[in-house]
Motif scaffolding. Structure first.
Motif, PDB file in Angstrom:
ATOM      1  N   PRO A   1       0.832  -1.206   0.000  1.00  0.00           N
ATOM      2  CA  PRO A   1       0.000   0.000   0.000  1.00  0.00           C
ATOM      3  C   PRO A   1       0.869   1.259   0.000  1.00  0.00           C
ATOM      4  O   PRO A   1       2.040   1.229   0.359  1.00  0.00           O
ATOM      5  CB  PRO A   1      -0.797  -0.106   1.301  1.00  0.00           C
ATOM      6  N   GLN A   2       0.294   2.357  -0.375  1.00  0.00           N
ATOM      7  CA  GLN A   2       1.032   3.613  -0.502  1.00  0.00           C
ATOM      8  C   GLN A   2       1.655   4.056   0.821  1.00  0.00           C
ATOM      9  O   GLN A   2       2.759   4.565   0.842  1.00  0.00           O
ATOM     10  CB  GLN A   2       0.105   4.719  -1.035  1.00  0.00           C
ATOM     11  N   ARG A   3       0.973   3.827   1.928  1.00  0.00           N
ATOM     12  CA  ARG A   3       1.508   4.281   3.215  1.00  0.00           C
ATOM     13  C   ARG A   3       2.773   3.517   3.597  1.00  0.00           C
ATOM     14  O   ARG A   3       3.601   4.020   4.330  1.00  0.00           O
ATOM     15  CB  ARG A   3       0.452   4.161   4.303  1.00  0.00           C
ATOM     16  N   ARG A   4       2.948   2.291   3.093  1.00  0.00           N
ATOM     17  CA  ARG A   4       4.161   1.526   3.371  1.00  0.00           C
ATOM     18  C   ARG A   4       5.300   1.920   2.431  1.00  0.00           C
ATOM     19  O   ARG A   4       6.448   1.798   2.774  1.00  0.00           O
ATOM     20  CB  ARG A   4       3.900   0.019   3.230  1.00  0.00           C
ATOM     21  N   ARG A   5       4.956   2.361   1.233  1.00  0.00           N
ATOM     22  CA  ARG A   5       5.984   2.758   0.279  1.00  0.00           C
ATOM     23  C   ARG A   5       6.511   4.154   0.557  1.00  0.00           C
ATOM     24  O   ARG A   5       7.543   4.536   0.041  1.00  0.00           O
ATOM     25  CB  ARG A   5       5.434   2.714  -1.138  1.00  0.00           C
ATOM     26  N   ALA A   6       5.846   4.921   1.391  1.00  0.00           N
ATOM     27  CA  ALA A   6       6.265   6.292   1.662  1.00  0.00           C
ATOM     28  C   ALA A   6       7.613   6.335   2.366  1.00  0.00           C
ATOM     29  O   ALA A   6       8.357   7.300   2.247  1.00  0.00           O
ATOM     30  CB  ALA A   6       5.208   7.005   2.496  1.00  0.00           C
ATOM     31  N   PHE A   7       7.954   5.285   3.108  1.00  0.00           N
ATOM     32  CA  PHE A   7       9.227   5.273   3.824  1.00  0.00           C
ATOM     33  C   PHE A   7      10.412   5.219   2.863  1.00  0.00           C
ATOM     34  O   PHE A   7      11.495   5.682   3.182  1.00  0.00           O
ATOM     35  CB  PHE A   7       9.287   4.090   4.786  1.00  0.00           C
ATOM     36  N   ALA A   8      10.239   4.663   1.693  1.00  0.00           N
ATOM     37  CA  ALA A   8      11.333   4.574   0.727  1.00  0.00           C
ATOM     38  C   ALA A   8      11.632   5.919   0.089  1.00  0.00           C
ATOM     39  O   ALA A   8      12.721   6.134  -0.428  1.00  0.00           O
ATOM     40  CB  ALA A   8      10.989   3.553  -0.344  1.00  0.00           C
ATOM     41  N   ASP A   9      10.679   6.841   0.133  1.00  0.00           N
ATOM     42  CA  ASP A   9      10.854   8.141  -0.495  1.00  0.00           C
ATOM     43  C   ASP A   9      11.513   9.160   0.436  1.00  0.00           C
ATOM     44  O   ASP A   9      11.815  10.261   0.010  1.00  0.00           O
ATOM     45  CB  ASP A   9       9.509   8.675  -0.975  1.00  0.00           C
ATOM     46  N   ILE A  10      11.744   8.789   1.689  1.00  0.00           N
ATOM     47  CA  ILE A  10      12.378   9.700   2.636  1.00  0.00           C
ATOM     48  C   ILE A  10      13.853   9.830   2.274  1.00  0.00           C
ATOM     49  O   ILE A  10      14.522   8.851   1.978  1.00  0.00           O
ATOM     50  CB  ILE A  10      12.219   9.191   4.083  1.00  0.00           C
ATOM     51  N   ALA A  11      14.363  11.042   2.317  1.00  0.00           N
ATOM     52  CA  ALA A  11      15.765  11.275   1.971  1.00  0.00           C
ATOM     53  C   ALA A  11      16.668  10.617   3.015  1.00  0.00           C
ATOM     54  O   ALA A  11      16.372  10.640   4.209  1.00  0.00           O
ATOM     55  CB  ALA A  11      16.039  12.765   1.914  1.00  0.00           C
ATOM     56  N   PRO A  12      17.770  10.027   2.589  1.00  0.00           N
ATOM     57  CA  PRO A  12      18.673   9.384   3.554  1.00  0.00           C
ATOM     58  C   PRO A  12      19.358  10.419   4.443  1.00  0.00           C
ATOM     59  O   PRO A  12      19.504  11.591   4.067  1.00  0.00           O
ATOM     60  CB  PRO A  12      19.688   8.670   2.664  1.00  0.00           C
ATOM     61  N   VAL A  13      19.775   9.969   5.611  1.00  0.00           N
ATOM     62  CA  VAL A  13      20.442  10.868   6.543  1.00  0.00           C
ATOM     63  C   VAL A  13      21.840  11.184   6.032  1.00  0.00           C
ATOM     64  O   VAL A  13      22.404  10.470   5.211  1.00  0.00           O
ATOM     65  CB  VAL A  13      20.524  10.236   7.953  1.00  0.00           C
ATOM     66  N   ALA A  14      22.403  12.254   6.538  1.00  0.00           N
ATOM     67  CA  ALA A  14      23.740  12.667   6.113  1.00  0.00           C
ATOM     68  C   ALA A  14      24.771  11.629   6.543  1.00  0.00           C
ATOM     69  O   ALA A  14      24.633  11.003   7.589  1.00  0.00           O
ATOM     70  CB  ALA A  14      24.069  14.022   6.731  1.00  0.00           C
ATOM     71  N   PRO A  15      25.807  11.430   5.753  1.00  0.00           N
ATOM     72  CA  PRO A  15      26.831  10.443   6.121  1.00  0.00           C
ATOM     73  C   PRO A  15      27.592  10.875   7.373  1.00  0.00           C
ATOM     74  O   PRO A  15      27.760  12.064   7.641  1.00  0.00           O
ATOM     75  CB  PRO A  15      27.748  10.405   4.901  1.00  0.00           C
ATOM     76  N   VAL A  16      28.062   9.895   8.095  1.00  0.00           N
ATOM     77  CA  VAL A  16      28.782  10.150   9.336  1.00  0.00           C
ATOM     78  C   VAL A  16      30.228  10.502   9.004  1.00  0.00           C
ATOM     79  O   VAL A  16      30.845   9.893   8.144  1.00  0.00           O
ATOM     80  CB  VAL A  16      28.727   8.907  10.244  1.00  0.00           C
ATOM     81  N   ASP A  17      30.752  11.498   9.694  1.00  0.00           N
ATOM     82  CA  ASP A  17      32.121  11.926   9.482  1.00  0.00           C
ATOM     83  C   ASP A  17      33.046  11.083  10.360  1.00  0.00           C
ATOM     84  O   ASP A  17      32.973  11.124  11.581  1.00  0.00           O
ATOM     85  CB  ASP A  17      32.252  13.409   9.834  1.00  0.00           C
ATOM     86  N   TRP A  18      33.936  10.285   9.752  1.00  0.00           N
ATOM     87  CA  TRP A  18      34.804   9.364  10.478  1.00  0.00           C
ATOM     88  C   TRP A  18      36.234   9.864  10.509  1.00  0.00           C
ATOM     89  O   TRP A  18      37.166   9.153  10.183  1.00  0.00           O
ATOM     90  CB  TRP A  18      34.760   7.979   9.831  1.00  0.00           C
ATOM     91  N   ARG A  19      36.454  11.093  10.921  1.00  0.00           N
ATOM     92  CA  ARG A  19      37.814  11.615  11.002  1.00  0.00           C
ATOM     93  C   ARG A  19      38.485  11.157  12.286  1.00  0.00           C
ATOM     94  O   ARG A  19      37.877  11.051  13.333  1.00  0.00           O
ATOM     95  CB  ARG A  19      37.806  13.132  10.963  1.00  0.00           C
ATOM     96  N   LEU A  20      39.779  10.914  12.192  1.00  0.00           N
ATOM     97  CA  LEU A  20      40.577  10.499  13.329  1.00  0.00           C
ATOM     98  C   LEU A  20      41.134  11.755  13.995  1.00  0.00           C
ATOM     99  O   LEU A  20      41.865  12.523  13.380  1.00  0.00           O
ATOM    100  CB  LEU A  20      41.716   9.590  12.872  1.00  0.00           C
TER     101      LEU A  20
END
Length: 64
Positions: free
Chosen positions: A21-40
């Motif tokens: 159903p459309q309400r379950r597919r809405a989660f795929a359209d959410i923009a991904p979170v920003a990548p994590v910065d792994w600096r030492l």
């Protein structure tokens, strides 16, 4: 029925996702979170070095 592995057009979607159903597919359209910065940082190096030397001292104390 044989289906090719590569889709010929973008309009052909996966059969399971199309059945949701459309309400379950809405989660795929959410923009991904920003990548994590792994600096030492210097604090990370200092923590690793102190852990190494503390472990080395503990092992030497048990040996001697």
């Amino acid at each position: 029925m044989r289906r090719s592995l590569v889709l010929s057009t973008e309009s052909r979607r996966h059969w399971f996702r199309a059945s949701l159903p459309q309400r379950r597919r809405a989660f795929a359209d959410i923009a991904p979170v920003a990548p994590v910065d792994w600096r030492l940082t210097a604090q990370d190096v200092r923590g690793a070095a102190s852990t190494y030397f503390a472990t080395l001292a503990a092992v030497l104390a048990f040996i001697v």
